[in-house]
Every structure is written in structure tokens, then in C-alpha cells.
Design a protein around this motif. Structure first.
Motif, short mmCIF file in Angstrom:
data_model
loop_
_atom_site.label_atom_id
_atom_site.label_comp_id
_atom_site.label_asym_id
_atom_site.label_seq_id
_atom_site.Cartn_x
_atom_site.Cartn_y
_atom_site.Cartn_z
N THR A 24 59.46 9.38 64.20
CA THR A 24 59.01 8.59 63.06
C THR A 24 59.93 7.39 62.89
O THR A 24 60.98 7.30 63.50
CB THR A 24 59.00 9.44 61.78
OG1 THR A 24 60.33 9.92 61.55
CG2 THR A 24 58.06 10.62 61.90
N GLY A 25 59.52 6.50 62.01
CA GLY A 25 60.34 5.32 61.75
C GLY A 25 59.46 4.12 61.51
O GLY A 25 58.24 4.17 61.69
N MET A 26 60.09 3.03 61.10
CA MET A 26 59.32 1.84 60.77
C MET A 26 58.61 1.30 62.01
O MET A 26 59.08 1.44 63.14
CB MET A 26 60.24 0.75 60.21
CG MET A 26 59.48 -0.41 59.60
SD MET A 26 60.55 -1.59 58.76
CE MET A 26 61.39 -2.30 60.14
N ARG A 27 57.48 0.68 61.77
CA ARG A 27 56.69 0.02 62.81
C ARG A 27 57.59 -0.88 63.67
O ARG A 27 58.41 -1.63 63.15
CB ARG A 27 55.62 -0.80 62.10
CG ARG A 27 54.53 -1.37 62.96
CD ARG A 27 53.48 -2.00 62.06
NE ARG A 27 52.71 -0.98 61.36
CZ ARG A 27 51.61 -0.41 61.84
NH1 ARG A 27 51.15 -0.76 63.01
NH2 ARG A 27 50.98 0.50 61.13
N ARG A 28 57.43 -0.79 64.98
CA ARG A 28 58.12 -1.62 65.97
C ARG A 28 59.64 -1.43 66.00
O ARG A 28 60.39 -2.34 66.38
CB ARG A 28 57.80 -3.11 65.78
CG ARG A 28 56.30 -3.42 65.93
CD ARG A 28 56.05 -4.91 65.93
NE ARG A 28 54.75 -5.22 65.34
CZ ARG A 28 54.35 -6.42 64.95
NH1 ARG A 28 55.16 -7.45 65.08
NH2 ARG A 28 53.16 -6.61 64.44
N SER A 29 60.09 -0.26 65.58
CA SER A 29 61.53 0.01 65.63
C SER A 29 61.96 0.62 66.96
O SER A 29 63.14 0.89 67.16
CB SER A 29 61.93 0.95 64.48
OG SER A 29 61.22 2.17 64.56
N TYR A 177 62.40 -6.19 69.64
CA TYR A 177 61.65 -7.22 70.35
C TYR A 177 62.33 -8.59 70.33
O TYR A 177 62.04 -9.46 71.15
CB TYR A 177 60.23 -7.36 69.75
CG TYR A 177 59.32 -8.28 70.54
CD1 TYR A 177 58.71 -7.84 71.72
CD2 TYR A 177 59.10 -9.59 70.14
CE1 TYR A 177 57.90 -8.68 72.46
CE2 TYR A 177 58.29 -10.44 70.87
CZ TYR A 177 57.69 -9.97 72.03
OH TYR A 177 56.90 -10.81 72.76
N LEU A 178 63.28 -8.79 69.41
CA LEU A 178 63.89 -10.12 69.26
C LEU A 178 64.60 -10.59 70.53
O LEU A 178 64.73 -11.79 70.75
CB LEU A 178 64.88 -10.12 68.09
CG LEU A 178 64.28 -9.91 66.70
CD1 LEU A 178 65.35 -10.05 65.64
CD2 LEU A 178 63.14 -10.86 66.43
N SER A 179 65.03 -9.65 71.37
CA SER A 179 65.68 -10.07 72.62
C SER A 179 64.69 -10.82 73.50
O SER A 179 65.09 -11.72 74.26
CB SER A 179 66.25 -8.86 73.37
OG SER A 179 65.21 -7.98 73.77
N ASN A 180 63.40 -10.47 73.43
CA ASN A 180 62.37 -11.18 74.19
C ASN A 180 62.23 -12.63 73.71
O ASN A 180 61.75 -13.48 74.46
CB ASN A 180 61.02 -10.48 74.08
CG ASN A 180 61.05 -9.09 74.67
OD1 ASN A 180 61.59 -8.17 74.06
ND2 ASN A 180 60.48 -8.92 75.84
#
Length: 404
Positions: A24-29, A177-180
Motif C-alpha cells: 500500500t501507499g500513495m499513488r506513484r510512490s 519518477y522525478l529522476s526521469n
């Protein structure tokens, strides 16, 4: 892709077992990546790729499988020709109506190992306990820690120092995703805004059938502005009254709970350390990813003291600690942390810039007589430890393997 060993070390003992593994966890984590990492470990151990069935229910190709019956029939059909154990990977399972009946059926009818992810705490905790009755194990996946962030940041900007990396982390946060996007300011901000809107719409508004979206947005903005500050539902009622809006405290509490269920915010209770009781008023809230706060609300550098607190709190969660805010007389300790009977105390501030600040931060521990580790964490580069209380630069604190 980094290995996220902190989570893999917890999941690994259950791989191949009968318990349903729930992430579980926040979307896109990073939950989908965890499924990929598990598949990689299985392949290395000798499992054949044809034994895997993997479905992401946010992929439009699978819209015909969004009921328990259609999904059940599809999986039974696809497993008929598979020899040996079947490994089922279901991403964002909450999109499937009555999914828990389907999962239970697979567990009974098939020789299978099941992994599911979802972005809603209510769906994947309270209801899981009801439908799966102790036959599952849950892992919360958080956005990147500072250590994980630096692992990717070094590959994108190898010329930058750890201190420069931390400055970037303060503003952009830890969404994988920020590394992308090479941590470029404008694309990162746009991505985080879109992510926030997605969480608000899909995981809060739609799932809970929120009628007053404007009120929800105002409550979220208030909590973002006040991360790390104590407040109560009644203080929010007064705030809205000043804005000529009459709102019931119960409505406010419901809307906040929806945000917590979507893993956007985390609630931290206050604890009276002398009376040894949990206080029922004035909780604190922290945001799952402080980069989202910067993108949506702004002001992370202006409110840096609160952001550092937020970063430390999320690191405590990642490492398995339960944290409360400690109240000792008229003094407050930012975090009283417990894990398996061991305690840890943490004070967080921006800089120990004056003798008054030093006295306040270290003096918070004056009435604490036990021998558990006590920390003051700040941006200072020089070690100011005293009286058995450890002082740590926040970068060193976040990257330390152990705190003792």
C-alpha cells in the motif's frame, strides 16, 4: 531502477509463501516497481516467466476485467496451461469491484503466490482484515528516503555534492519518477501538481463521493500550510467561520480522514510523557511527500523548520518506528519513537544559531530520565552534542544505518 532493499528485506521472507502480500501507499510512490523487483528475485531463483500473470488495473487494456467475476474467469482460463505454482501480480486492485472475493477464491482454488497493490488505506486495511482474515501481510511503500533519492540523483547530477543534493531534495521531494525528469524544476513541479490532482480526484473525491470539493481543497491547503503544527477540528471550524463559511467539525474530520486514507497525510498523536497517556486534542499532520507541498502550496524554504520535521517523520515511518509528539510539562519533544520495545527521542530544528535556541532544543529533554537515545537534528555542520544528547547534521542522521 534502484533495489529498495529496505522494503525487499521485509518482503523477502514471505516470497513463495501462502500469505497474500499487500503493498500500500500513495499513488506513484513505487509500488509497481516493488512488483518488478519481486519478479526479478523470483526469476533469479529459477521461476519461469510464463508462471507470472501481471495486471495493472489502471491500464485501459484491462477495463473488461474490473469485476470479480470477469477477473476470476480470466485468471482461471490463463492458469490452465501453467505447470507449477502461479505468481499473480495485481496492481491498483481497488479498481476491481468486489476484488477481495476474487483474491480469496484464487487463494483457495489455485497453487499460487499473490501480490497486490493499492492506493487506499481503508480499502486495504479495514476491509482486508474482514475479507482475508489474517491471511495477508501488508507493506507500506513510501516515497524515496534521502538515501534512495541520492542513489538516483548521483546518476543524474554526478557533479553535485551531497549538500547540493539535499537542497534539491528539500524542494523536489522523493517521488521516484522525478529522476526521469532529471530533477529539472518546471517539469518536476508540473509532474507533482498532476500527481496531487490525481490523488485528490481518484483516491479522495471519487472514492469517498465527496460533494463539497471546494471545502476539501481548502482543508488540504490548510493542512499543507500547517504541516508539523498542532491544530484541532475546532480551530479549523473557527478558521472557516472567519471566511464566512459554516462547517461542522465532523465534516472536517471526515475530509481529513479521506486524505489520510489516500496516504496523502499522516496523523501524529500527542502523548503526555508524565501522565503516560495519549492526548485527544491538537494532533499534528505531515505530508507523504514534501515535494508535493512545494509544487502545490510553495514555501518549503520559508517553512524549512517544518519541512525538516516532515522529512524526519517520514524517515521514522520508513524504518518502522511509531512516533508521537511528546509533551513533558510545558515543553514539547518533536518525536517520541518506539519500535519493538526500544525508544528514541528526536528534536528537529533548522539551525542552532543562538544560545537560546540551543537551550530550548536540548532543554526539551530535561525531564526525560531514561537512557534511550536522544537526538537534536539540524542543518548545522558542527557537532554540538552535550549532556549525553546527540547532535546530528540532518543529512548524516537520514543516511545513518542505525540510530543509537
Amino acid at each position: 531502477m534502484i533495489k529498495r532493499e529496505l522494503y525487499m528485506s521485509r518482503i523477502r521472507p514471505f516470497i513463495g509463501g501462502e500469505l497474500i502480500k499487500v503493498m500500500t501507499g500513495m499513488r506513484r510512490s513505487g509500488k509497481s516497481v516493488m512488483l518488478e523487483l519481486i519478479q526479478h528475485e523470483l526469476l533469479v531463483s529459477g521461476v519461469k516467466p510464463e508462471q507470472f500473470i501481471s495486471i495493472n488495473f489502471e491500464d485501459l487494456r484491462y477495463t473488461h476485467l474490473l469485476t470479480a467475476k470477469t477477473l476470476h474467469d480470466e485468471i482461471i482460463r490463463r492458469t490452465e496451461d501453467i505447470d507449477g505454482k502461479v505468481y499473480l501480480f495485481f496492481d491498483e486492485i481497488q479498481e476491481v469491484k468486489d476484488w477481495e472475493k476474487c483474491i480469496n477464491s484464487f487463494r483457495v482454488a489455485l497453487d499460487c503466490d499473490i501480490y497486490i497493490t493499492g492506493s487506499n488505506a481503508k480499502l486495504l486495511s479495514g476491509e482486508l482484515a474482514t475479507y482475508l482474515g489474517g491471511r495477508y501481510v501488508e507493506f507500506v511503500i513510501y516515497p524515496f528516503s534521502f538515501s534512495e533519492f541520492m542513489e538516483l540523483y548521483r546518476t543524474v547530477k554526478p557533479e553535485n555534492s551531497v549538500a547540493q543534493g539535499f537542497q534539491n531534495y528539500l524542494l523536489s521531494g522523493g517521488m521516484p519518477y522525478l529522476s526521469n525528469l532529471r530533477y529539472e524544476d518546471e517539469p518536476s513541479r508540473q509532474y507533482l501538481m498532476d500527481l496531487f490532482n490525481s490523488v485528490q480526484l481518484k483516491d479522495i473525491v471519487k472514492r469517498n463521493k465527496v460533494r463539497d470539493v471546494d471545502l476539501l481543497e481548502r482543508i488540504i491547503a490548510y493542512i499543507m500550510a500547517n504541516v508539523g503544527n498542532t491544530f484541532s477540528a475546532s480551530s479549523l471550524v473557527k478558521f472557516f467561520k472567519n471566511e464566512q463559511r459554516t462547517v461542522a467539525a465532523e465534516t472536517i474530520l471526515n475530509y481529513i480522514r479521506y486524505c489520510v486514507d489516500a496516504y496523502l497525510f499522516y496523523q501524529v498523536k500527542r502523548q503526555d510523557l508524565q501522565g503516560k497517556q495519549i492526548l485527544s486534542t491538537n494532533e499534528k499532520y505531515y505530508i507523504a511527500d514534501h515535494g508535493i507541498r512545494e509544487a502545490v502550496f510553495g514555501g518549503n524554504m520559508r517553512d524549512i523548520n517544518l519541512i525538516l520535521e516532515n522529512i524526519v517523520y517520514m524517515e521514522l515511518l520508513r524504518r518502522g518506528y511509531k512516533a508521537t509528539v511528546g509533551k513533558a510539562g510545558d515543553k514539547e519533544i518533536d518525536f517520541v519513537c518506539e519500535k519493538r520495545g526500544q525508544k528514541l527521542y528526536v528534536q528537529v530544528c533548522y539551525l542552532l544559531a543562538s544560545e537560546d535556541t540551543i537551550q530550548r532544543e536540548f532543554g526539551a529533554y530535561d525531564s526525560i530520565r531514561d537512557n534511550f537515545p536522544k537526538y537534536v537534528v539540524s542543518m548545522d555542520e558542527f557537532n554540538m552534542s552535550r549532556n549525553g544528547i546527540n547532535h546530528k547534521n540532518i543529512r548524516d542522521f537520514l543516511t545513518a544505518e542505525e540510530w543509537n
